[in-house]
Design an enzyme around this catalytic site. Structure first.
Site, PDB file in Angstrom:
ATOM      1  N   TRP A 128      73.619  22.004  33.206  1.00 28.74           N
ATOM      2  CA  TRP A 128      74.579  21.212  32.434  1.00 28.74           C
ATOM      3  C   TRP A 128      75.860  22.033  32.260  1.00 28.74           C
ATOM      4  CZ3 TRP A 128      74.966  21.092  26.532  1.00 28.74           C
ATOM      5  CH2 TRP A 128      75.886  20.106  26.126  1.00 28.74           C
ATOM      6  N   ASP A 210      65.411  23.106  26.868  1.00 29.25           N
ATOM      7  CA  ASP A 210      66.360  22.058  26.490  1.00 29.25           C
ATOM      8  C   ASP A 210      65.682  20.710  26.769  1.00 29.25           C
ATOM      9  OD1 ASP A 210      68.451  20.369  26.050  1.00 29.25           O
ATOM     10  OD2 ASP A 210      69.910  21.474  27.253  1.00 29.25           O
ATOM     11  N   LYS A 245      70.216  10.311  23.441  1.00 24.87           N
ATOM     12  CA  LYS A 245      69.897   9.388  24.536  1.00 24.87           C
ATOM     13  C   LYS A 245      68.773   8.439  24.154  1.00 24.87           C
ATOM     14  CE  LYS A 245      72.395  12.623  26.423  1.00 24.87           C
ATOM     15  NZ  LYS A 245      73.664  12.668  27.049  1.00 24.87           N
TER      16      LYS A 245
HETATM   17  C1  LMR Z   1      76.246  14.794  29.774  1.00 26.14           C
HETATM   18  O1  LMR Z   1      75.749  15.735  30.406  1.00 26.14           O
HETATM   19  O2  LMR Z   1      77.008  13.973  30.281  1.00 26.14           O
HETATM   20  C2  LMR Z   1      75.869  14.603  28.328  1.00 26.14           C
HETATM   21  O3  LMR Z   1      74.940  15.561  27.939  1.00 26.14           O
HETATM   22  C3  LMR Z   1      77.031  14.514  27.432  1.00 26.14           C
HETATM   23  C4  LMR Z   1      77.813  15.780  27.296  1.00 26.14           C
HETATM   24  O4  LMR Z   1      78.073  16.171  26.161  1.00 26.14           O
HETATM   25  O5  LMR Z   1      78.179  16.399  28.299  1.00 26.14           O
END
Ligand code: LMR
Length: 398
Positions: A128, A210, A245
């Site tokens: 992420w 996570d 989510k």
């Molecule tokens: C994403 O990966 O799009 C979500 O977890 C929202 C974010 O805050 O990035």
């Protein structure tokens, strides 16, 4: 002081969503930020959330501060949701409510670094986009372990394990996505999770899990199984969860951080340290979102209705993923997208590159993240032909 501050670059995910809002083209499509949408392109408020909120509004008597660690019934219900069925003594879990999963990651990192300066956390490559920034802001080094094969269509499990085995050190944290890996949608199998669990235990590295997409992979209980396998072999772990989510509570910022210790006698001390990290960040958490989740999870009727709502969001996403694969098959023979069928959760890693993402945005008003990540939950049957034709044209042009 501020005269010479440069403008910071836009956020790689939320910045694109902002750009999308300003785009005036009628047939634009937003597949960037991980937000669930229905067939009509709306991000709905769940019926169970509406019902719980109605009762809160009627019965709430005070807006006084919450305890530093958060809403008591919420914490109990969340502990049950995450760890129920794992067989561990729930007394070993020190848990605090946090502002979303992001707040959980930061509070978890702050709690560790305060007592173990120099702690590193291993991140998957890719991960992420915000993981690195959060842990670095807390003062951690963020080495990476490989995650994907060169063609970016599958997990390179042996490269992942070899890197952690060779260069991981005792006391390192290892960030793992419990399910629905963000951004790839590619998860280890249960057998591979067992091997990861053994490896961390053997190397005495700390699982930092996570868990932001519970229910979006195979189901609420099935998605907790990898975490439970980790806990079978590892006496300690840190877990961050989010209800953005699976409850659709994006803007209410509801999550939790929990630290599992080897014995229940450690829990009080651990919780006291989490509370310190919370107090100097935001003092104590907001009530509304957590009270809503607690009201749903503690009512057997609302809970079973909510499970059905989560199942139906998951089913729609999986239908969209299949439609997209079929649509791409019809639209082009330049690339085969059938590998997407092995991916789970909100996201798919399409294999499109940053230049192709730019082409789609500039030429067609279709927004995906520059890494090629596509939010499958933002697709709809009505826009699928436009999307597939645009990607086919993009592959031809680039
Ligand atoms: C994403 O990966 O799009 C979500 O977890 C929202 C974010 O805050 O990035």
């Amino acid at each position: 002081m501020f005269e010479h501050l440069p403008v910071a670059p836009p956020d790689s995910i939320l910045g694109l969503s902002e750009a999308f809002s300003k785009d005036s083209r009628a047939n634009k499509i937003n597949l960037t930020v991980g937000v669930y949408k229905d067939e009509q392109g709306r991000t709905p408020i769940l019926d169970t959330v509406k019902k719980a909120e109605a009762s809160l509004l009627k019965n709430e008597t005070s807006k006084g501060y919450m305890p530093i660690e958060g809403h008591p019934e919420y914490l109990k219900a969340v502990t049950e949701l995450i760890y129920g069925g794992s067989g561990i003594d729930l007394g070993r879990v020190a848990i605090a409510q946090t502002p979303g999963g992001t707040g959980a990651l930061r509070v978890g990192a702050d709690t560790v670094i305060r007592h173990f300066p120099g702690t590193r956390i291993w991140l998957s490559n890719p991960t992420w986009a915000n993981h690195g920034s959060i842990f670095q802001a807390a003062g951690m080094e963020t080495p990476v372990y490989p995650y994907l094969t060169a063609d970016k269509t599958s997990l390179d499990f042996s490269a992942m394990v070899t890197e952690l085995k060779t260069n991981g050190r005792r006391g390192d944290l290892v960030c793992l996505h419990a399910c629905c890996h963000n951004p790839t949608g590619i998860d280890p199998t249960l057998e591979q999770w067992r091997e990861i669990s053994d490896l961390l235990a053997e190397k005495q590295m700390m699982p930092f899990v996570d868990f932001a997409y519970q229910g979006f992979g195979d189901g609420l209980e099935a998605d907790a199984k990898p975490l439970h396998l980790i806990l079978e072999k590892n006496p300690e772990a840190i877990v961050c969860n989010s209800f953005s989510k699976n409850f659709g509570l994006y803007s209410e910022r509801v999550g939790s951080v929990s630290i599992v210790s080897q014995e229940a006698k450690n829990t009080e001390a651990v919780l006291s340290q989490i509370r310190q990290a919370v107090r100097c960040n935001y003092s104590n958490p907001p009530r509304h979102g957590a009270a809503t989740v607690a009201a749903v999870l503690t009512s057997p009727d609302l809970k079973s209705e909510w499970v059905a709502e989560v199942n139906s969001m998951r089913d729609r996403i999986s239908k969209m993923r299949s439609m997209f694969i079929d649509g791409m098959k019809q639209a082009t023979n330049v690339r085969d997208f059938s590998f997407l069928s092995r991916q789970k959760g909100m996201f798919s890693y399409s294999g499109l590159n940053a230049m192709q993402a730019d082409w789609l945005k500039n030429e067609r008003g279709i927004y995906i993240v520059g890494t090629g990540r596509i939010n499958v939950a933002g697709m709809a049957s009505s826009t699928m032909p436009t999307l597939c034709a645009a990607i086919a044209d993009c592959l031809k042009a680039t």
